[in-house]
Design a protein around this motif. Structure first.
Motif, PDB file in Angstrom:
ATOM      1  N   UNK A   2      49.978 108.365 -86.495  1.00 20.73           N
ATOM      2  CA  UNK A   2      50.594 109.423 -87.304  1.00 20.73           C
ATOM      3  C   UNK A   2      50.334 110.795 -86.694  1.00 20.73           C
ATOM      4  N   UNK A   3      49.083 111.058 -86.345  1.00 22.33           N
ATOM      5  CA  UNK A   3      48.728 112.358 -85.766  1.00 22.33           C
ATOM      6  C   UNK A   3      49.376 112.542 -84.400  1.00 22.33           C
ATOM      7  N   UNK A   4      49.436 111.469 -83.623  1.00 25.39           N
ATOM      8  CA  UNK A   4      50.057 111.542 -82.304  1.00 25.39           C
ATOM      9  C   UNK A   4      51.532 111.894 -82.393  1.00 25.39           C
ATOM     10  N   UNK A   5      52.222 111.319 -83.355  1.00 21.26           N
ATOM     11  CA  UNK A   5      53.645 111.633 -83.533  1.00 21.26           C
ATOM     12  C   UNK A   5      53.834 113.083 -83.979  1.00 21.26           C
ATOM     13  N   UNK A   6      52.941 113.553 -84.837  1.00 21.00           N
ATOM     14  CA  UNK A   6      53.029 114.939 -85.302  1.00 21.00           C
ATOM     15  C   UNK A   6      52.806 115.915 -84.154  1.00 21.00           C
ATOM     16  N   UNK A   7      51.795 115.658 -83.347  1.00 23.40           N
ATOM     17  CA  UNK A   7      51.507 116.524 -82.197  1.00 23.40           C
ATOM     18  C   UNK A   7      52.678 116.517 -81.215  1.00 23.40           C
ATOM     19  N   UNK A   8      53.221 115.324 -80.947  1.00 21.31           N
ATOM     20  CA  UNK A   8      54.354 115.214 -80.032  1.00 21.31           C
ATOM     21  C   UNK A   8      55.561 115.983 -80.574  1.00 21.31           C
ATOM     22  N   UNK A   9      55.814 115.862 -81.867  1.00 19.39           N
ATOM     23  CA  UNK A   9      56.911 116.609 -82.492  1.00 19.39           C
ATOM     24  C   UNK A   9      56.712 118.112 -82.325  1.00 19.39           C
ATOM     25  N   UNK A  10      55.491 118.575 -82.565  1.00 18.57           N
ATOM     26  CA  UNK A  10      55.231 120.012 -82.508  1.00 18.57           C
ATOM     27  C   UNK A  10      55.355 120.566 -81.094  1.00 18.57           C
ATOM     28  N   UNK A  11      54.965 119.768 -80.113  1.00 19.44           N
ATOM     29  CA  UNK A  11      55.161 120.201 -78.726  1.00 19.44           C
ATOM     30  C   UNK A  11      56.646 120.340 -78.428  1.00 19.44           C
ATOM     31  N   UNK A  12      57.427 119.374 -78.888  1.00 25.56           N
ATOM     32  CA  UNK A  12      58.874 119.437 -78.693  1.00 25.56           C
ATOM     33  C   UNK A  12      59.477 120.627 -79.424  1.00 25.56           C
ATOM     34  N   UNK A  13      58.952 120.964 -80.584  1.00 25.01           N
ATOM     35  CA  UNK A  13      59.456 122.114 -81.326  1.00 25.01           C
ATOM     36  C   UNK A  13      59.174 123.420 -80.588  1.00 25.01           C
ATOM     37  N   UNK A  14      57.977 123.535 -80.037  1.00 23.06           N
ATOM     38  CA  UNK A  14      57.646 124.735 -79.260  1.00 23.06           C
ATOM     39  C   UNK A  14      58.568 124.853 -78.046  1.00 23.06           C
ATOM     40  N   UNK A  15      58.747 123.738 -77.337  1.00 25.11           N
ATOM     41  CA  UNK A  15      59.645 123.740 -76.174  1.00 25.11           C
ATOM     42  C   UNK A  15      61.081 124.021 -76.615  1.00 25.11           C
ATOM     43  N   UNK A  16      61.492 123.367 -77.710  1.00 23.64           N
ATOM     44  CA  UNK A  16      62.852 123.526 -78.197  1.00 23.64           C
ATOM     45  C   UNK A  16      63.141 124.906 -78.747  1.00 23.64           C
ATOM     46  N   UNK A  17      62.110 125.656 -79.101  1.00 25.68           N
ATOM     47  CA  UNK A  17      62.293 127.042 -79.541  1.00 25.68           C
ATOM     48  C   UNK A  17      62.185 128.011 -78.370  1.00 25.68           C
ATOM     49  N   UNK A  71      56.332 108.125 -89.995  1.00 24.27           N
ATOM     50  CA  UNK A  71      55.889 106.777 -89.647  1.00 24.27           C
ATOM     51  C   UNK A  71      56.988 105.731 -89.822  1.00 24.27           C
ATOM     52  N   UNK A  72      58.150 106.152 -90.325  1.00 25.27           N
ATOM     53  CA  UNK A  72      59.252 105.205 -90.481  1.00 25.27           C
ATOM     54  C   UNK A  72      60.188 105.190 -89.278  1.00 25.27           C
ATOM     55  N   UNK A  73      59.925 106.051 -88.312  1.00 27.68           N
ATOM     56  CA  UNK A  73      60.764 106.092 -87.116  1.00 27.68           C
ATOM     57  C   UNK A  73      60.432 104.946 -86.174  1.00 27.68           C
ATOM     58  N   UNK A  74      61.407 104.586 -85.377  1.00 25.90           N
ATOM     59  CA  UNK A  74      61.169 103.624 -84.314  1.00 25.90           C
ATOM     60  C   UNK A  74      60.288 104.262 -83.241  1.00 25.90           C
ATOM     61  N   UNK A  75      59.405 103.505 -82.615  1.00 23.23           N
ATOM     62  CA  UNK A  75      58.586 104.073 -81.532  1.00 23.23           C
ATOM     63  C   UNK A  75      59.473 104.622 -80.418  1.00 23.23           C
ATOM     64  N   UNK A  76      59.066 105.748 -79.848  1.00 30.32           N
ATOM     65  CA  UNK A  76      59.836 106.307 -78.740  1.00 30.32           C
ATOM     66  C   UNK A  76      59.567 105.498 -77.472  1.00 30.32           C
ATOM     67  N   UNK A  77      60.474 105.574 -76.538  1.00 29.21           N
ATOM     68  CA  UNK A  77      60.306 104.861 -75.276  1.00 29.21           C
ATOM     69  C   UNK A  77      59.108 105.431 -74.502  1.00 29.21           C
ATOM     70  N   UNK A  78      58.339 104.576 -73.846  1.00 24.93           N
ATOM     71  CA  UNK A  78      57.147 105.058 -73.131  1.00 24.93           C
ATOM     72  C   UNK A  78      57.457 106.107 -72.062  1.00 24.93           C
ATOM     73  N   UNK A  79      58.645 106.016 -71.457  1.00 21.98           N
ATOM     74  CA  UNK A  79      58.989 106.945 -70.379  1.00 21.98           C
ATOM     75  C   UNK A  79      59.820 108.124 -70.877  1.00 21.98           C
ATOM     76  N   UNK A  80      59.959 108.288 -72.187  1.00 22.55           N
ATOM     77  CA  UNK A  80      60.760 109.389 -72.734  1.00 22.55           C
ATOM     78  C   UNK A  80      60.037 110.718 -72.514  1.00 22.55           C
ATOM     79  N   UNK A  81      60.759 111.692 -71.995  1.00 20.97           N
ATOM     80  CA  UNK A  81      60.174 113.008 -71.745  1.00 20.97           C
ATOM     81  C   UNK A  81      60.323 113.925 -72.953  1.00 20.97           C
TER      82      UNK A  81
END
Length: 219
Positions: A2-17, A71-81
């Protein structure tokens, strides 16, 4: 997980902004160079925008809580950037949108008889307002921001917003800032127009997010 997905999302948000907001500034300057018209912002004004926003709004995204259903999302692909197709699309779309709105305000101001310094002040404020509204859109990558929770923001977002607004009022209305940055005071009508355009961009970006998120279903 759960925490890993949140951190990954937030990194993407910073990059996406960060990328598209800087891209909007860059496209605005590049177009001025290519077509030979007066720069919509001076170098020191560009520095001001980057300093006041990077240390506030961009940082606030790092403290975003988990989105609903993480936590209801499908796992992302291991090689997804981090730069997924949806993020790359937004970099291009938002950069062009911000540049178009900023240049539209600039040429409108000059056409309406405003001096160059006032026109540039309007562009700086327009970019800041656009980036504020875009922050509220990018806070949610997997759901709409048209909710009370989305509009209310987190404590970090509200603190960052307060600092940015205070800084922009200083930039626009304090005489010593006029000397340093070449800014000029704006009228209430000009301020209302800028905020209205920012709100309209938020609505447009939420509609775009709804359709493009489904198109890039791999997200």
């Amino acid at each position: 997980v759960h925490e890993g997905r949140t951190v990954h999302d937030n990194i993407r948000k910073v990059v996406g902004w960060t990328l598209p907001t800087n891209g909007g500034e860059a496209v605005t300057v590049i177009l001025a160079i290519l077509f030979g018209f007066t720069m919509p912002m001076s170098p020191v004004q560009i520095l001001w925008v980057n300093l006041i926003l990077a240390a506030t709004l961009g940082l606030a995204l790092a403290f975003e809580p988990s989105e609903d259903g993480v936590m209801r999302r499908q796992p992302r692909k291991p090689d997804a950037g981090l730069l997924t197709p949806f993020i790359l699309w937004r970099v291009v779309f938002v950069s062009l949108l911000f540049a178009a709105i900023s240049l539209g305000v600039f040429f409108w101001a000059l056409g309406a008889g405003r001096d160059l310094e006032t026109a540039r002040t309007m562009v700086v404020n327009m970019l800041v307002v656009l980036e504020i509204f875009y922050l509220f859109s990018v806070r949610y990558l997997h759901m709409t921001s048209f909710t009370l929770k989305g509009v209310r923001g987190t404590k970090a977002v509200l603190i960052a917003l307060f600092v940015v607004v205070l800084g922009q009022f200083a930039f626009t209305y304090l005489p010593f800032m006029h000397t340093v940055f070449g800014s000029r005071p704006l009228t209430i009508a000009e301020g209302v127009m800028i905020v209205t355009l920012g709100a309209a961009s938020f609505v447009l970006l939420e509609v775009e997010k709804h359709f493009m998120r489904h198109r890039f279903s791999s997200e």
